[in-house]
Write an enzyme that holds these catalytic residues in place. Structure first.
Site, short mmCIF file in Angstrom:
data_model
loop_
_atom_site.label_atom_id
_atom_site.label_comp_id
_atom_site.label_asym_id
_atom_site.label_seq_id
_atom_site.Cartn_x
_atom_site.Cartn_y
_atom_site.Cartn_z
N SER A 14 0.83 -1.22 0.00
CA SER A 14 0.00 0.00 0.00
C SER A 14 0.86 1.26 0.00
O SER A 14 1.83 1.37 0.74
CB SER A 14 -0.91 0.02 1.23
OG SER A 14 -1.57 1.26 1.30
N THR A 61 -8.89 -1.21 2.37
CA THR A 61 -8.71 -1.75 1.03
C THR A 61 -9.08 -3.23 1.06
O THR A 61 -9.57 -3.74 2.08
CB THR A 61 -7.27 -1.44 0.52
OG1 THR A 61 -7.19 -1.86 -0.84
CG2 THR A 61 -6.19 -2.12 1.34
N LYS A 65 -13.71 -3.90 2.50
CA LYS A 65 -14.57 -2.73 2.26
C LYS A 65 -16.03 -2.97 2.64
O LYS A 65 -16.72 -2.04 3.05
CB LYS A 65 -14.46 -2.27 0.80
CG LYS A 65 -13.13 -1.58 0.50
CD LYS A 65 -13.09 -1.01 -0.90
CE LYS A 65 -11.70 -0.51 -1.24
NZ LYS A 65 -11.61 0.06 -2.58
N GLY A 128 -15.78 -6.34 -10.21
CA GLY A 128 -15.40 -6.55 -8.81
C GLY A 128 -15.69 -5.32 -7.95
O GLY A 128 -16.49 -4.46 -8.34
N ARG A 151 -15.69 -11.46 -17.15
CA ARG A 151 -15.44 -12.89 -17.36
C ARG A 151 -16.58 -13.72 -16.77
O ARG A 151 -17.10 -14.64 -17.39
CB ARG A 151 -14.10 -13.22 -16.67
CG ARG A 151 -13.61 -14.60 -16.81
CD ARG A 151 -12.25 -14.71 -16.17
NE ARG A 151 -12.26 -14.44 -14.72
CZ ARG A 151 -11.22 -14.54 -13.94
NH1 ARG A 151 -10.06 -14.88 -14.44
NH2 ARG A 151 -11.32 -14.28 -12.65
N GLU A 154 -22.51 -13.58 -14.20
CA GLU A 154 -23.42 -13.32 -13.07
C GLU A 154 -23.01 -12.09 -12.27
O GLU A 154 -23.85 -11.35 -11.75
CB GLU A 154 -23.48 -14.53 -12.11
CG GLU A 154 -24.16 -15.77 -12.67
CD GLU A 154 -23.31 -16.48 -13.73
OE1 GLU A 154 -22.06 -16.35 -13.68
OE2 GLU A 154 -23.89 -17.13 -14.62
N TYR A 216 -2.30 0.41 -11.68
CA TYR A 216 -1.16 1.28 -11.97
C TYR A 216 0.12 0.46 -11.76
O TYR A 216 0.07 -0.66 -11.24
CB TYR A 216 -1.16 2.54 -11.08
CG TYR A 216 -1.55 2.25 -9.66
CD1 TYR A 216 -2.87 2.36 -9.25
CD2 TYR A 216 -0.60 1.82 -8.73
CE1 TYR A 216 -3.25 2.05 -7.95
CE2 TYR A 216 -0.96 1.52 -7.44
CZ TYR A 216 -2.28 1.64 -7.05
OH TYR A 216 -2.64 1.33 -5.76
P1 NDP Z 1 -11.80 -7.75 -7.33
O1 NDP Z 1 -11.02 -8.92 -6.93
O2 NDP Z 1 -12.98 -7.34 -6.54
O3 NDP Z 1 -12.33 -7.95 -8.86
C1 NDP Z 1 -11.46 -8.38 -9.85
C2 NDP Z 1 -12.14 -8.33 -11.21
O4 NDP Z 1 -11.16 -8.66 -12.20
C3 NDP Z 1 -13.28 -9.33 -11.37
O5 NDP Z 1 -14.28 -8.76 -12.20
C4 NDP Z 1 -12.59 -10.51 -12.07
O6 NDP Z 1 -13.45 -11.26 -12.90
C5 NDP Z 1 -11.62 -9.77 -12.97
N1 NDP Z 1 -10.46 -10.59 -13.35
C6 NDP Z 1 -9.47 -11.04 -12.55
N2 NDP Z 1 -8.57 -11.75 -13.25
C7 NDP Z 1 -9.01 -11.76 -14.53
C8 NDP Z 1 -8.52 -12.32 -15.75
N3 NDP Z 1 -7.38 -13.03 -15.78
N4 NDP Z 1 -9.22 -12.11 -16.89
C9 NDP Z 1 -10.36 -11.39 -16.86
N5 NDP Z 1 -10.89 -10.84 -15.75
C10 NDP Z 1 -10.22 -11.01 -14.61
O7 NDP Z 1 -10.73 -6.55 -7.44
P2 NDP Z 1 -11.04 -4.98 -7.37
O8 NDP Z 1 -12.22 -4.73 -8.21
O9 NDP Z 1 -11.06 -4.51 -5.97
O10 NDP Z 1 -9.71 -4.35 -8.03
C11 NDP Z 1 -9.47 -4.42 -9.40
C12 NDP Z 1 -8.25 -3.58 -9.77
O11 NDP Z 1 -8.51 -2.20 -9.55
C13 NDP Z 1 -7.01 -3.93 -8.94
O12 NDP Z 1 -5.90 -4.03 -9.82
C14 NDP Z 1 -6.86 -2.75 -8.01
O13 NDP Z 1 -5.52 -2.48 -7.69
C15 NDP Z 1 -7.43 -1.61 -8.84
N6 NDP Z 1 -7.95 -0.52 -8.01
C16 NDP Z 1 -7.40 0.73 -8.18
C17 NDP Z 1 -7.84 1.79 -7.41
C18 NDP Z 1 -7.22 3.15 -7.61
O14 NDP Z 1 -7.38 4.01 -6.74
N7 NDP Z 1 -6.54 3.38 -8.71
C19 NDP Z 1 -8.90 1.63 -6.39
C20 NDP Z 1 -9.43 0.27 -6.32
C21 NDP Z 1 -8.94 -0.75 -7.10
P3 NDP Z 1 -14.39 -12.44 -12.30
O15 NDP Z 1 -15.59 -11.74 -11.75
O16 NDP Z 1 -14.69 -13.26 -13.48
O17 NDP Z 1 -13.56 -13.14 -11.25
#
Ligand code: NDP
Length: 271
Positions: A14, A61, A65, A128, A151, A154, A216
């Site tokens: 972090s 984080t 959350k 996500g 991906r 649902e 990032y």
């Molecule tokens: P989650 O774990 O909640 O969700 C991850 C998402 O990514 C899901 O929709 C998942 O799909 C998808 N995913 C993961 N691996 C793959 C893959 N190989 N191919 C396709 N889809 C994939 O994570 P978050 O939503 O919390 O975070 C996502 C990103 O956003 C992270 O990298 C995080 O660092 C970044 N982030 C940045 C912030 C900022 O301030 N810049 C703030 C918050 C997050 P599925 O549903 O099918 O599993």
């Protein structure tokens, strides 16, 4: 000294302690800000312990959350809408929960990049926690079209239903992407963390479309490579990270810190 923190698991990477310590120093405010590795299943206990020991507030984080949402006595409107909290503060002895992810994203897009989402065709990849945090704010900007591809179908469907009262978000399949011409493609997946290559069809975007990755550093390289291959302008999520942190800082200290190039450069060196 005022005590703040960020809870997460994992938390080692972090950058929030660095960002908030910088904000405080440059705002002339004395505070401490530590990274706390939360124990899965014990978040509420540990968070309350931090507050009981004089903590004035904290960020949250992954993966806490939603638990932070449950912890809050009072929730901001956007926290209620998203069902997740990334900023806890104490007001009149009560635990107040807010979410600055969406406001941070919009501030970066609008103020820093100078892009207006209104009347644009928007695609978000991923469904996500991060997508959940920014979708309402995107809907408030009134895009002409807003679609989601994930991906796992649902999970995307769940988000479409969750925000029905605010605006229209439609699911699109990978096959049907090519029937669209998007103006902006937002990657909210965590696919880049493992370096997964982006396999997306061609010709589902305008020639001058922009790509925005919430990730990032190295995690944004996969989507950046895809954007570069398709000759699209690319932005990573560092600006959002800083803006959501500045909004949290404002909630605690009622003073919005300045995001300087010096701070951005410090972070870039750490990535
Ligand atoms: P989650 O774990 O909640 O969700 C991850 C998402 O990514 C899901 O929709 C998942 O799909 C998808 N995913 C993961 N691996 C793959 C893959 N190989 N191919 C396709 N889809 C994939 O994570 P978050 O939503 O919390 O975070 C996502 C990103 O956003 C992270 O990298 C995080 O660092 C970044 N982030 C940045 C912030 C900022 O301030 N810049 C703030 C918050 C997050 P599925 O549903 O099918 O599993």
């Amino acid at each position: 000294m005022k005590k703040y923190a960020v809870f997460g698991n994992p938390i080692k990477h972090s950058m929030s302690p660095l960002i908030h310590t910088y904000f405080a120093k440059h705002s002339g405010i004395e505070l401490t800000y530590e990274a706390i590795l939360g124990t899965i299943g014990k978040f509420e206990l540990e968070a309350k312990e931090f507050l009981n020991k004089g903590g004035k507030g904290f960020n949250i984080t992954l993966p806490f959350k939603q638990e932070a949402y449950n912890l809050a006595d009072i929730k901001s409107d956007i926290a209620k809408i998203t069902g997740s909290v990334n900023t806890i503060s104490i007001k009149d002895g009560l635990i107040y929960g807010d979410n600055t992810d969406g406001s941070g994203f919009i501030k970066d897009i609008k103020n820093n990049i100078g892009y207006d989402i209104r009347k644009k065709k928007v695609l978000i990849l991923g469904a996500g926690g991060a997508a959940m945090g920014i979708i309402p704010n995107i809907l408030y900007e009134q895009p002409s079209e807003f679609k989601i591809y994930n991906r796992t179908y649902e999970k995307a469907k769940k988000l479409c239903n969750k925000f029905l009262d605010i605006g229209k978000l439609d699911i699109v399949s990978l096959e049907d992407l090519k029937k669209n011409k998007f103006d902006i493609i937002i990657n909210s997946t965590s696919a880049g963390i493992s370096g997964t290559e982006f396999f997306l069809p061609k010709n589902f975007f305008e020639n001058d479309a922009i790509c925005y990755d919430l990730s990032y550093g190295a995690a944004s390289n996969s989507f950046k490579n895809w954007a570069n291959k398709n000759k699209l302008t690319f932005y990573d999520g560092l600006g959002m990270l800083l803006e959501q942190a500045a909004d949290s800082f404002y909630i605690w200290e009622l003073k919005r810190p300045v995001i300087t190039d010096e701070l951005k450069n410090i972070l870039l060196k750490k990535l």
